[in-house]
Write an enzyme that holds these catalytic residues in place. Structure first.
Site, PDB file in Angstrom:
ATOM      1  N   GLU A  63      58.620  30.755  17.282  1.00 22.04           N
ATOM      2  CA  GLU A  63      57.354  31.437  17.025  1.00 22.04           C
ATOM      3  C   GLU A  63      56.190  30.588  17.527  1.00 22.04           C
ATOM      4  OE1 GLU A  63      57.348  32.866  12.986  1.00 22.04           O
ATOM      5  OE2 GLU A  63      59.188  33.998  13.288  1.00 22.04           O
TER       6      GLU A  63
ATOM      7  N   HIS B 117      65.128  45.433   2.976  1.00 23.87           N
ATOM      8  CA  HIS B 117      64.629  44.126   3.400  1.00 23.87           C
ATOM      9  C   HIS B 117      65.320  43.030   2.608  1.00 23.87           C
ATOM     10  CE1 HIS B 117      61.311  40.900   3.652  1.00 23.87           C
ATOM     11  NE2 HIS B 117      61.962  40.923   4.789  1.00 23.87           N
TER      12      HIS B 117
ATOM     13  N   GLU C 179      64.893  39.182   2.545  1.00 26.34           N
ATOM     14  CA  GLU C 179      64.343  37.876   2.909  1.00 26.34           C
ATOM     15  C   GLU C 179      65.231  36.838   2.221  1.00 26.34           C
ATOM     16  OE1 GLU C 179      61.694  36.466   4.936  1.00 26.34           O
ATOM     17  OE2 GLU C 179      63.076  34.902   4.315  1.00 26.34           O
TER      18      GLU C 179
ATOM     19  N   GLU D 288      52.957  40.150  13.869  1.00 25.55           N
ATOM     20  CA  GLU D 288      52.476  39.509  12.638  1.00 25.55           C
ATOM     21  C   GLU D 288      51.488  38.385  12.931  1.00 25.55           C
ATOM     22  OE1 GLU D 288      55.998  38.158  10.625  1.00 25.55           O
ATOM     23  OE2 GLU D 288      56.254  36.436  11.926  1.00 25.55           O
TER      24      GLU D 288
HETATM   25  C1  NOJ Z   1      58.533  36.908   8.359  1.00 20.49           C
HETATM   26  C2  NOJ Z   1      58.864  38.188   9.035  1.00 20.49           C
HETATM   27  O1  NOJ Z   1      58.741  38.045  10.425  1.00 20.49           O
HETATM   28  C3  NOJ Z   1      57.963  39.252   8.497  1.00 20.49           C
HETATM   29  O2  NOJ Z   1      58.154  40.452   9.205  1.00 20.49           O
HETATM   30  C4  NOJ Z   1      58.213  39.414   7.020  1.00 20.49           C
HETATM   31  O3  NOJ Z   1      57.337  40.365   6.514  1.00 20.49           O
HETATM   32  C5  NOJ Z   1      58.016  38.099   6.295  1.00 20.49           C
HETATM   33  N1  NOJ Z   1      58.758  37.067   6.926  1.00 20.49           N
HETATM   34  C6  NOJ Z   1      58.457  38.174   4.857  1.00 20.49           C
HETATM   35  O4  NOJ Z   1      59.830  38.306   4.775  1.00 20.49           O
HETATM   36 CA    CA Z   2      58.606  35.800  11.662  1.00 20.92          CA
END
Ligand code: NOJ
Ligand code: CA
Length: 703
Positions: free
Chosen positions: A172, A413, A415, A508
């Site tokens: 990134e 989702h 995470e 993002e």
């Molecule tokens: C990074 C991800 O790229 C993003 O899309 C996500 O909303 C956040 N992490 C939280 O999981």
């Molecule tokens: Ca990311």
């Protein structure tokens, strides 16, 4: 002459022949590969394109831990040649049919001192070279540890490069465009902060690396089929312009634990004198194996909206309460004070479902639906999320019913916060939960350092994790979109349920300070070479402060260019990332996002120059309509295209979504103009693109 004499003679011929240097040509004869052994038994190769050097003499081999390295002392004991020419149809893709046509040379090398055998298999395509190391099963080499891979790519002098700092944990970063000789001087500034990062050298680079030589050759270096091996970076020798493989180490510092029979991923070099050819190359996909599972009927391209951008901009939150220091196994969420900013609540999610249903989207992503977000990041906790417990205001059952009634699917989702052991522990239960509540795809995420600490996002252990998740997901008929996972290497051919990946700066970052205005003119040449990206385009409200007054970031793109990205940034998974309230203000422009296809029969690159512009036309799968996208850098330009890809004798209406006359990505991003034009295959168009702008066109047949 009797039979045994004859065979002896044949054997002598073979040995004599294989002791020499080997050359092969690509099917169209424009590429020539030479494989050689130096006097000390060091294997080398070199590559020419139309007689021009692409790679000069480059060494091959691997350093092993605690034993003789596989870098020298070899003799060639066999060389086999083969030609393949076959076509295959991807489950989803940029074209309907892909031709896999190459000449192959497999050189077997035996190390005299150790009797160890290593084979290097080269495949020379019209668009480039792939090669890999193979280690047959043998008593002299059963288990081994790779200290470093020593594959060289010796360039023909200093070249223009589109590069990212080499890093074991993240891609990134903003792409730097510079000569290779300038990398060292620019490395420090290029290595911007990230939630998890391990840069390793002042001249370390990531792949896919895009290069342009002084004599106008476009060269792309990457890898294909990254399986049970660590991801490859490139270490630049900036005196001699030789790139050398640099693998990602694991927690113990080792770069690969291997057991024969085994092989490395393919090392890939795509080359052409036309930039457009780099974008149409299917070399990386061709070097991957066909699908691992027979039934792929459940894998479908997805256009989605989501409860997402509002959290990214800081308008709302993933978390349910502002109370911190929460331990998941001891908290009762029904007893804490809600923060009032939690977006993933039933009523609000229903608004997104309504919007998706009204405009024909396939799915709705919801982030922040599950417990644990109060304290998920940066603490290196092992147990953060359980992936099955919704917050009290998220009614999973009711939302399943509501979405199903509106013919919309829910996107899950997960995470992981980098806590991989915890994720694997919960994986079956999490996927069963998805099956139960009608979720057909999952967005995974690996923000932060990998836990157990010491592992890296791109080490062999993590590569095996990502592939394990894909296999496991396939058992549950689940499609996967991995964020912060390793950059793709064409594995979606083998695992077509891998419909998306991030592994670069996506939209993002427009909310975290911004992407360069030329970012999307570079990504197709770099990150997208390995596979699709979940870039999440479609931001119409380019001022982030409109959602969160505290956030002064802005999207480095005009609104019209946001539309173009649905075509130029190929993905079978496309998000309309902005908020419904904003789309409702621009329904005329939003029409393009509704119309644009996500799966294609054909693709034509109309114009391309990395860092400057990309214009692509694609034909919707099974339909007569075409969609065109053009993205340009901060300079702006007039793009000229011909519609000669359209079918003879047919008439079409083109709807052009263009930048307004005075549009500018920074000063006037929302100025756009929509017009219609009758076109046939004889039509031409000169279309203005504003600085940081572009255009999108839908071309519908008139029957
Ligand atoms: C990074 C991800 O790229 C993003 O899309 C996500 O909303 C956040 N992490 C939280 O999981
Ligand atoms: Ca990311």
């Amino acid at each position: 002459m009797n039979i045994s004499r004859l065979s002896l003679l044949l054997l002598c011929c073979l040995v004599w022949r294989t002791a020499r240097a080997e050359d092969i040509q690509s099917p169209n004869k424009q590429l020539t590969l030479s494989v050689n052994l130096q006097a000390d038994g060091v294997p080398t190769y070199s590559l020419r394109y139309k007689g021009r050097p692409v790679l000069k003499t480059s060494k091959l081999g691997l350093d092993l831990k605690g034993t003789t390295s596989l870098t020298s002392g070899f003799t060639q004991t066999a060389a086999e040649r083969r030609t393949a020419d076959e076509s295959w149809q991807p489950v989803w893709g940029e074209v309907k049919t892909i031709r896999n046509h190459y000449n192959e040379l497999a050189v077997t090398l035996t190390q005299t001192a150790t009797k160890r055998v290593m084979r290097v298999r080269f495949r020379l395509f019209d668009d480039g070279l792939g090669f890999r190391y193979e280690f047959p099963r043998q008593p002299e080499l059963a288990y081994f540890v790779v200290k470093e891979e020593r594959t060289q790519f010796a360039l023909n002098g200093d070249q223009k490069a589109f590069w990212l700092p080499g890093d074991y944990d993240t891609q990134e970063y903003s792409t730097v465009t510079s000569n290779l000789s300038e990398v060292r001087g620019k490395m420090k500034a290029a290595t911007t902060p990230n939630a998890s990062q391990t840069p390793f050298s002042a001249t370390g680079l990531q792949t896919p690396l895009m290069l342009k030589s002084k004599d106008g050759l476009y060269i792309n270096i990457h890898e294909a089929a990254l399986i049970d091996y660590s991801a490859m970076h490139l270490e630049l020798d900036d005196q001699n312009f030789v790139l050398e493989s640099h693998l990602t180490p694991d927690a113990a510092g080792d770069k690969g634990l291997l057991q024969t029979p085994c092989q490395s991923p393919w090392r890939t070099v795509i080359v052409s004198d036309k930039a457009a050819d780099i974008l149409t190359s299917k070399l990386v996909l061709n070097l991957n194996e066909p699908p691992k599972f027979k039934d792929t009927s459940w894998i479908k391209p997805v256009k989605y909206v989501g409860v997402w951008w509002e959290m990214i901009t800081g308008k709302s939150t993933w978390s349910y309460t502002n109370q911190e220091n929460i331990k998941l196994d001891s908290i009762d969420y029904t007893k804490v004070k809600p923060n009032g900013t939690h977006a993933a609540n039933t009523a609000h999610v229903k608004e997104y479902i309504d919007f998706a249903s009204q405009h024909g989207f396939d799915a709705v992503l919801v982030e922040g639906w599950n417990t644990g977000w109060e304290d998920w990041f940066g603490k290196h906790k092992d147990y953060v999320f359980d992936f099955v417990t919704p917050y009290p205001d998220f009614d999973v059952q009711e939302l399943q019913r509501y979405a199903a009634a509106k013919n919309v699917r829910m996107m899950m989702h997960h995470e992981t916060s980098g806590s991989v052991r915890n994720y694997e522990r919960h994986l079956d239960t999490a996927f069963q939960f998805m099956n139960k509540y009608g979720y057909t795809s999952v967005k995974t995420g690996y923000v932060g350092d990998i836990v157990p600490l010491g592992h890296k996002h791109y080490d062999q252990w993590m590569i095996n994790h990502y592939n394990y998740v894909l296999e496991k997901a396939a058992k549950y008929k689940i499609m996967v979109n991995g964020h912060e996972a390793v950059r793709p290497t064409g594995l979606s051919r083998t695992y077509p349920n891998l419909i998306g990946n991030e592994a670069a700066r996506g939209t993002e970052y427009e909310s975290f300070g911004g992407n360069n205005a030329d970012h999307t003119t570079i990504l197709p040449f770099t990150r997208l070479i390995g596979g699709p990206m979940d870039y999440t385009p479609g931001i119409f409200q380019t001022k982030v402060s409109a959602y969160n007054p505290q956030n002064n970031s802005f999207v480095h793109s005009t609104l019209a260019r946001q539309l173009a990205l649905y075509v130029t940034m190929y993905s079978p998974l496309q998000m309309a990332a902005d908020l419904p309230e904003t789309y409702n203000k621009h329904l005329d422009a939003f029409q393009f996002i509704k119309d644009v296809a996500v799966d294609w029969d054909d693709t034509k690159v109309l114009e391309a120059e990395p860092g400057d512009y990309v214009t692509i036309a694609r034909k919707a799968k099974g339909k007569s309509s075409w969609f065109i996208g053009s993205s340009c850098d901060e300079q702006g330009r007039t793009s000229t295209i011909k519609f000669d890809f359209l079918e003879p004798g047919k008439k079409y209406v083109a709807t052009i979504y263009a930048d307004g006359k005075d549009a500018h990505y920074e000063k006037n991003p929302q100025a756009y103009a929509i017009r219609k034009l009758n076109v046939t295959r004889k039509s031409k168009l000169a279309q203005y693109c504003a600085p940081g702008g572009g255009y999108a066109i839908s071309v519908m047949e008139v029957k």
